[in-house]
Design a protein around this motif. Structure first.
Motif, PDB file in Angstrom:
ATOM      1  N   SER A  83     -19.842  -2.815  52.753  1.00  0.00           N
ATOM      2  CA  SER A  83     -20.688  -1.720  52.447  1.00  0.00           C
ATOM      3  C   SER A  83     -22.032  -2.155  53.454  1.00  0.00           C
ATOM      4  O   SER A  83     -22.559  -3.242  52.825  1.00  0.00           O
ATOM      5  CB  SER A  83     -20.806  -1.486  51.060  1.00  0.00           C
ATOM      6  OG  SER A  83     -19.918  -1.300  50.346  1.00  0.00           O
ATOM      7  N   ILE A 118     -25.649  -0.732  53.247  1.00  0.00           N
ATOM      8  CA  ILE A 118     -26.377   0.182  52.348  1.00  0.00           C
ATOM      9  C   ILE A 118     -27.735   0.252  52.669  1.00  0.00           C
ATOM     10  O   ILE A 118     -28.584  -0.926  52.677  1.00  0.00           O
ATOM     11  CB  ILE A 118     -26.298  -0.285  50.837  1.00  0.00           C
ATOM     12  CG1 ILE A 118     -24.523  -0.530  50.530  1.00  0.00           C
ATOM     13  CG2 ILE A 118     -26.879   0.809  49.982  1.00  0.00           C
ATOM     14  CD1 ILE A 118     -24.462  -1.147  49.147  1.00  0.00           C
ATOM     15  N   ARG A 172     -18.494   0.685  55.724  1.00  0.00           N
ATOM     16  CA  ARG A 172     -19.062   1.941  55.212  1.00  0.00           C
ATOM     17  C   ARG A 172     -20.335   1.757  55.413  1.00  0.00           C
ATOM     18  O   ARG A 172     -21.113   1.240  54.641  1.00  0.00           O
ATOM     19  CB  ARG A 172     -18.270   2.338  54.194  1.00  0.00           C
ATOM     20  CG  ARG A 172     -18.536   1.411  52.937  1.00  0.00           C
ATOM     21  CD  ARG A 172     -17.741   1.464  51.647  1.00  0.00           C
ATOM     22  NE  ARG A 172     -16.401   0.837  51.941  1.00  0.00           N
ATOM     23  CZ  ARG A 172     -16.127  -0.404  51.485  1.00  0.00           C
ATOM     24  NH1 ARG A 172     -17.057  -1.040  51.034  1.00  0.00           N
ATOM     25  NH2 ARG A 172     -14.967  -0.710  51.591  1.00  0.00           N
ATOM     26  N   ALA A 198     -24.133   3.446  54.199  1.00  0.00           N
ATOM     27  CA  ALA A 198     -24.768   4.478  52.918  1.00  0.00           C
ATOM     28  C   ALA A 198     -26.196   4.493  52.960  1.00  0.00           C
ATOM     29  O   ALA A 198     -26.907   3.475  53.445  1.00  0.00           O
ATOM     30  CB  ALA A 198     -24.053   3.924  51.868  1.00  0.00           C
ATOM     31  N   TYR A 214     -29.108   4.802  49.862  1.00  0.00           N
ATOM     32  CA  TYR A 214     -29.374   4.645  48.646  1.00  0.00           C
ATOM     33  C   TYR A 214     -30.784   5.527  48.175  1.00  0.00           C
ATOM     34  O   TYR A 214     -31.495   4.933  48.787  1.00  0.00           O
ATOM     35  CB  TYR A 214     -29.207   3.409  48.190  1.00  0.00           C
ATOM     36  CG  TYR A 214     -29.302   3.077  46.612  1.00  0.00           C
ATOM     37  CD1 TYR A 214     -28.220   3.406  45.802  1.00  0.00           C
ATOM     38  CD2 TYR A 214     -30.239   2.382  46.055  1.00  0.00           C
ATOM     39  CE1 TYR A 214     -28.139   3.220  44.290  1.00  0.00           C
ATOM     40  CE2 TYR A 214     -30.353   2.293  44.661  1.00  0.00           C
ATOM     41  CZ  TYR A 214     -29.339   2.471  44.022  1.00  0.00           C
ATOM     42  OH  TYR A 214     -29.359   2.271  42.318  1.00  0.00           O
ATOM     43  N   LEU A 233     -21.878  12.452  56.156  1.00  0.00           N
ATOM     44  CA  LEU A 233     -21.853  11.574  55.179  1.00  0.00           C
ATOM     45  C   LEU A 233     -21.561  12.401  53.858  1.00  0.00           C
ATOM     46  O   LEU A 233     -21.869  13.692  53.807  1.00  0.00           O
ATOM     47  CB  LEU A 233     -23.134  10.660  54.776  1.00  0.00           C
ATOM     48  CG  LEU A 233     -23.505   9.716  55.877  1.00  0.00           C
ATOM     49  CD1 LEU A 233     -24.877   9.021  55.784  1.00  0.00           C
ATOM     50  CD2 LEU A 233     -22.439   8.910  56.309  1.00  0.00           C
ATOM     51  N   LEU A 269     -27.139   9.379  46.605  1.00  0.00           N
ATOM     52  CA  LEU A 269     -26.523   8.606  47.651  1.00  0.00           C
ATOM     53  C   LEU A 269     -25.672   9.369  48.573  1.00  0.00           C
ATOM     54  O   LEU A 269     -24.983  10.142  48.311  1.00  0.00           O
ATOM     55  CB  LEU A 269     -25.568   7.737  46.589  1.00  0.00           C
ATOM     56  CG  LEU A 269     -24.623   6.860  47.524  1.00  0.00           C
ATOM     57  CD1 LEU A 269     -25.411   5.536  48.034  1.00  0.00           C
ATOM     58  CD2 LEU A 269     -23.431   6.318  46.717  1.00  0.00           C
ATOM     59  N   ALA A 311     -22.830   8.848  51.417  1.00  0.00           N
ATOM     60  CA  ALA A 311     -21.870   7.353  52.134  1.00  0.00           C
ATOM     61  C   ALA A 311     -20.754   8.166  52.378  1.00  0.00           C
ATOM     62  O   ALA A 311     -20.710   9.347  52.695  1.00  0.00           O
ATOM     63  CB  ALA A 311     -21.503   6.792  50.885  1.00  0.00           C
ATOM     64  N   SER A 312     -20.391   7.412  53.697  1.00  0.00           N
ATOM     65  CA  SER A 312     -19.091   8.037  54.298  1.00  0.00           C
ATOM     66  C   SER A 312     -18.025   7.876  53.642  1.00  0.00           C
ATOM     67  O   SER A 312     -17.785   7.167  52.537  1.00  0.00           O
ATOM     68  CB  SER A 312     -19.037   7.056  55.508  1.00  0.00           C
ATOM     69  OG  SER A 312     -18.582   5.829  55.431  1.00  0.00           O
ATOM     70  N   SER A 314     -15.137   6.107  49.264  1.00  0.00           N
ATOM     71  CA  SER A 314     -16.417   4.998  49.746  1.00  0.00           C
ATOM     72  C   SER A 314     -17.468   5.023  48.920  1.00  0.00           C
ATOM     73  O   SER A 314     -17.962   4.121  48.591  1.00  0.00           O
ATOM     74  CB  SER A 314     -16.465   5.258  51.065  1.00  0.00           C
ATOM     75  OG  SER A 314     -15.547   4.859  52.017  1.00  0.00           O
ATOM     76  N   PRO A 315     -18.116   6.384  48.317  1.00  0.00           N
ATOM     77  CA  PRO A 315     -19.192   6.291  47.590  1.00  0.00           C
ATOM     78  C   PRO A 315     -19.112   5.479  46.241  1.00  0.00           C
ATOM     79  O   PRO A 315     -20.212   5.043  45.835  1.00  0.00           O
ATOM     80  CB  PRO A 315     -19.639   7.785  47.440  1.00  0.00           C
ATOM     81  CG  PRO A 315     -18.906   8.678  48.705  1.00  0.00           C
ATOM     82  CD  PRO A 315     -17.721   7.761  48.991  1.00  0.00           C
ATOM     83  N   VAL A 356     -19.312   1.871  47.194  1.00  0.00           N
ATOM     84  CA  VAL A 356     -20.806   1.716  47.681  1.00  0.00           C
ATOM     85  C   VAL A 356     -21.472   1.504  46.412  1.00  0.00           C
ATOM     86  O   VAL A 356     -22.440   0.690  46.498  1.00  0.00           O
ATOM     87  CB  VAL A 356     -21.297   2.789  48.682  1.00  0.00           C
ATOM     88  CG1 VAL A 356     -22.811   2.536  48.800  1.00  0.00           C
ATOM     89  CG2 VAL A 356     -20.457   2.632  49.961  1.00  0.00           C
TER      90      VAL A 356
END
Length: 888
Positions: A603, A605, A634, A636, A638, A653, A855, A857-858, A862-863, A866
């Motif tokens: 991850s 982030i 991945r 992300a 935040y 995303l 958030l 994320a891909s 995954s979210p 993440v």
């Protein structure tokens, strides 16, 4: 000097260097020695591979001659007296080991608690016997234990050399003496001419005596260490204790061999040779090579099945039992620290150091558990137990349990590495697999012994939970080629055991794979073995062929300085968290914008939106997503704002709501009206309790830094937590020195403070670090915030961010996603885990505007991964890069 002594010198030198150098020096030496360490690992792997290859070629026929049912019969009908004598001899052998450590401590002239040699000797030897590299592994354990009780590094190095040299010299002397006593029978067993054996044995014994009587004089310099020769009395004691250890270890196996087919001294000579071969091979526990030597020497004097049974029983008594007892001892120490916390004494420091060894022992036990489950899946179940199962459970339950049990064994082989590295995810996975395997062991064949061992493993895991505090993903752990190869060898060994156990099965039958009956044990074991092999190959290939995880380097002085210059012309004050030095920085092409990010496992982030001109965001976001994807990770972002969501949606995303951030509009803030009565009361109550407030500018912050540190340390102790990071401000002096500090004094003594993050534009301010001492007034923080808001308003700031309330505003509407439904459930009923509603209620006192944060994320799942990784990044112990460029 023996090979064992040389290993001890290397281990001691490395340990001393790691602990006496600064952090920078350690990192430099580590990278400087990287190529040499790689060469040593390759050489060691080559030695082990060569030894195993020769072993298979030489003794493949012997293995095929073993009858599984006769072997099991011999194991189940060992005389209780033989087992008792073996256990007693093992205890005496380890008592001699502890005595050697006491002697070594006396040799270096150190004073230690009585518990130190017991832990160092017993636990170090138990781990070394099981893992291999016995002397080097024992040296690492001894170094940690003796260092904890105040022995200097150079003294520990001398102690380790003394123990290693004494063992090498004692092994040569003991083997030579026993071989001379029974030269004729031993030469017959080995197939050597008697004269040649007498020359070799006499030479080894003579060399030991000469070194003892005439060679131990003056001082010997080895590398950077000066080894003072011990007195003849101490040296003789060390050799005598080594002889007792070997004598008792040989006895522990000899009493298990059938019918005393070989006299003890003849056996002791072979035992010494087998032990030496096991040490030189570097194979864990000398397994295979030691056993094959014993089988080869005594094959004509007893049944091969009985000899193999004796060796298996010996492995369990002399190797497995001390390892489990060591882990249990460390678990007791864990309980001791948890039950009786207080001012640490010398014994407490020793116990704390000992408990930090728990991950090593649990890693070995987890690997052994995997081996046990794989072997269990490859061997038949006792007929009587299978008959009971056929009356209690349906066939599909037995079949499924057998198959899943072998898969769990493979998982244990890989999870062991995570336990070695103190990964919390590895602990949870090991606990889950152990609990599941316990049920599977009973369902597949009423394996009571297997289930009992798994129950012990579960207990040890619970007892040592505190040591697995590294928030790292199991999926992100690196598996070396050596570890994958070790797992492959175990699966291959299970295959060999399968063919030995089912040598009479008809492998030419076309329907062998599809026989599903209670008594069709060979097909059931074959399917389980195939599943285990496929899983092992899949995990190995996935780990070895997946893209490299990549590195997230800490920022240097130049990078932090660039970030500080960008922040001066921006209005997003929370971007000041980039100056803590714990997050990586990715700059745009012209350097006018940047992303700050952290990395955990796969991850990547980013914290907040990009910082800088908005026209540079699309290119920067695209580069960050591509960077994560290039390493199989991945991407992300935040805590991003709602108005910036189109940037992330355009990047492909997915978006989910995290909570809401409280922002006070300062121009509209006042203390009038009934809604502000509690704030007016806090000000009056604070004045009565002699609270005073001041806003300290950045240039004056270093003058109060010591007082802030005392408040911060007291707050951490009272809450029993460690410094956090990533999206939470941490106490970092260089970072705090760049900010305004809101300080509250009580009777002139600082009792509470909060750092205020601001940029060069008087538009937005944000709360950073907030701490108060334990004896501060209950109204200190409310007093601080109210005074701060009024002062910032007077300074014409536009808003003050109080930070985010997690899960606030995550509502389960009729068409809401599963995440929103789950989030609302946690918000309503998760107060025991975190005071979600209390945090929002406190911030609501200041009538803020609540703004959603998201958030991005891909991927689809995954979210959620993440989010777990982001929480781990926040909870990880804060580590700064030490950069200070923002003060320039």
């Amino acid at each position: 000097m023996s090979l064992a002594a040389k290993d001890a010198v290397g281990g001691a030198a490395t340990a001393k260097k790691n602990r006496t150098s600064s952090v920078v020096q350690f990192d430099t030496s580590r990278f400087a020695d990287q190529s040499g360490a790689k060469a040593r690992r390759l050489a060691l792997s080559a030695i082990i591979f060569t030894a195993l290859t020769l072993l298979v070629l030489a003794f493949g026929g012997t293995i095929q001659s073993i009858d599984y049912h006769s072997l099991v019969h011999a194991l189940r009908h060992f005389p209780a007296t033989a087992l008792g004598w073996s256990v007693l001899a093992t205890a005496a052998s380890f008592a001699a080991v502890i005595g050697r450590d006491i002697c070594a401590v006396y040799y270096v002239g150190a004073r230690t608690p009585r518990l130190a040699p017991l832990i160092a000797g017993f636990c170090g030897t138990a781990l070394g016997n099981a893992v291999g590299f016995g002397t080097l592994t024992g040296a690492a354990v001894r170094y940690r234990i003796y260092r904890a009780v105040g022995i200097r590094s150079d003294e520990i190095a001398r102690l380790l050399l003394f123990v290693a040299g004494g063992f090498g010299l004692g092994l040569a002397g003991f083997g030579g003496l026993t071989a001379l006593i029974e030269a004729g029978p031993v030469s017959h067993l080995l197939g050597w001419p008697t004269t040649l054996l007498q020359v070799v044995a006499g030479g080894a014994l003579t060399a030991s005596i000469i070194l003892l009587l005439f060679g131990l004089r003056g001082s010997v310099r080895i590398g950077g260490f000066c080894l003072t020769a011990p007195s003849k009395v101490i040296a003789a004691m060390q050799l005598a204790l080594t002889g007792i250890r070997l004598f008792c270890a040989a006895t522990a196996l000899w009493v298990l061999l059938p019918g005393a087919s070989v006299d003890f001294f003849s056996f002791a000579a072979i035992f010494s040779a087998a032990t030496a071969l096991g040490i030189v091979s570097s194979i864990p526990g000398g397994i295979g090579l030691f056993d094959a030597t014993v089988v080869w020497a005594f094959a004509g004097h007893a049944s091969i099945d009985q000899i193999a049974a004796a060796l298996l029983a010996y492995r369990g008594i002399y190797f497995a039992m001390p390892l489990v007892l060591s882990a249990a001892l460390l678990a007791i120490f864990e309980a001791r620290l948890a039950i009786a916390p207080g001012v640490p004494t010398a014994n407490d420091r020793l116990i704390e150091a000992a408990t930090q060894l728990s991950p090593r022992f649990m890693g070995v036990i987890a690997f052994a558990t995997g081996v046990m489950l794989l072997v269990s899946g490859a061997t038949p179940t006792f007929g009587a137990r299978l008959a009971i199962l056929s009356m209690r459970l349906p066939l599909w339950v037995v079949e499924t349990s057998h198959f899943l049990g072998s898969l769990a064994g493979v998982v244990f082989l890989f999870v062991a590495r995570g336990l070695f590295e103190r990964r919390d995810a590895a602990w949870w996975l090991a606990l889950l697999m152990a609990a599941a395997s316990l049920g599977l062991s009973l369902a597949k064949g009423l394996a009571y012994g297997e289930a009992g061992f798994l129950a012990v493993v579960i207990g040890l895991l619970f007892a040592t939970k505190r040591q697995f505090d590294r928030p790292a993903s199991m999926l992100g752990q690196p598996l070396t080629i050596g570890w994958v190869a070790a797992a492959g060898l175990i699966v291959a060994a299970a295959g060999i055991i399968f063919f030995v156990a089912f040598r009479n099965a008809d492998y030419t039958a076309r329907d062998l794979w599809w026989q599903f009956e209670f008594d069709a044990q060979a097909p059931r074991a074959l399917r389980a073995l195939l599943g285990a092999a496929v899983l092992a190959v899949a995990v190995g290939l996935w780990q070895l062929l997946r893209p490299p995880k990549g590195l997230a380097p800490r920022p240097d002085l130049i990078a932090v300085g660039r970030a500080a210059r960008v922040l001066r012309v921006q209005d997003k004050s929370q971007g000041m968290l980039a100056l803590m030095g714990d997050k990586s920085l990715l700059f745009s092409e012209d350097g006018d914008a940047f992303i700050m990010y952290g990395k955990r496992g796969r991850s990547w982030i980013a914290l907040f939106d990009p910082i800088g001109p908005i026209e540079e965001w699309p290119e920067l976001i695209k580069r960050f997503v591509a960077l994560a994807a290039s390493h199989g990770g991945r991407a992300a972002f935040y805590q991003v704002r709602p108005e910036t969501l189109p940037f992330y949606l355009d990047a492909g995303l997915s978006v989910m709501k995290l909570g809401e951030e409280a922002s006070i509009r300062l121009a509209a803030f006042d203390l009038q009206g009934g809604a502000r009565a509690h704030l007016r009361y806090a000000l009056k109550r604070g004045e009565r309790e002699k609270l005073t407030f001041e806003l300290v500018p950045p240039h004056a912050t270093p003058q109060i830094m010591d007082a802030l540190a005392e408040i911060s340390d007291a707050w951490l102790r009272s809450h029993r937590i460690k410094e956090k990071g990533f999206s939470i401000a941490a106490f970092e002096p260089g970072y705090l020195a760049s900010q305004w500090i809101a300080l509250v004094r009580q009777d002139g003594v600082p009792v509470a403070f909060a750092s205020i993050m601001t940029t060069g534009i008087l538009q937005e301010a944000a709360l950073g670090l907030m701490r108060h001492s334990t004896d501060a007034s209950p109204y200190a923080m409310e007093f601080l915030f109210t005074k701060l808001i009024l002062d910032l308003k007077a300074m014409h700031y536009g808003s003050l961010s109080l930070g985010m309330a997690p899960l606030s505003g995550v509502l389960a509407a009729p068409l809401a996603s599963r995440w929103h439904r789950f989030g609302e459930t946690i918000w309503r009923y998760g107060t025991r885990l975190y005071n979600f509603q209390g945090l929002r209620a406190f911030k609501n006192k200041f009538n803020p505007v609540w703004e959603p944060r998201y958030l991005a994320a891909s991927g689809t799942l995954s979210p959620f991964v993440v989010l777990a990784d982001a929480m781990a990044l926040i909870g990880a112990r804060f580590k700064s890069s030490g950069a200070r460029a923002w003060n320039e």
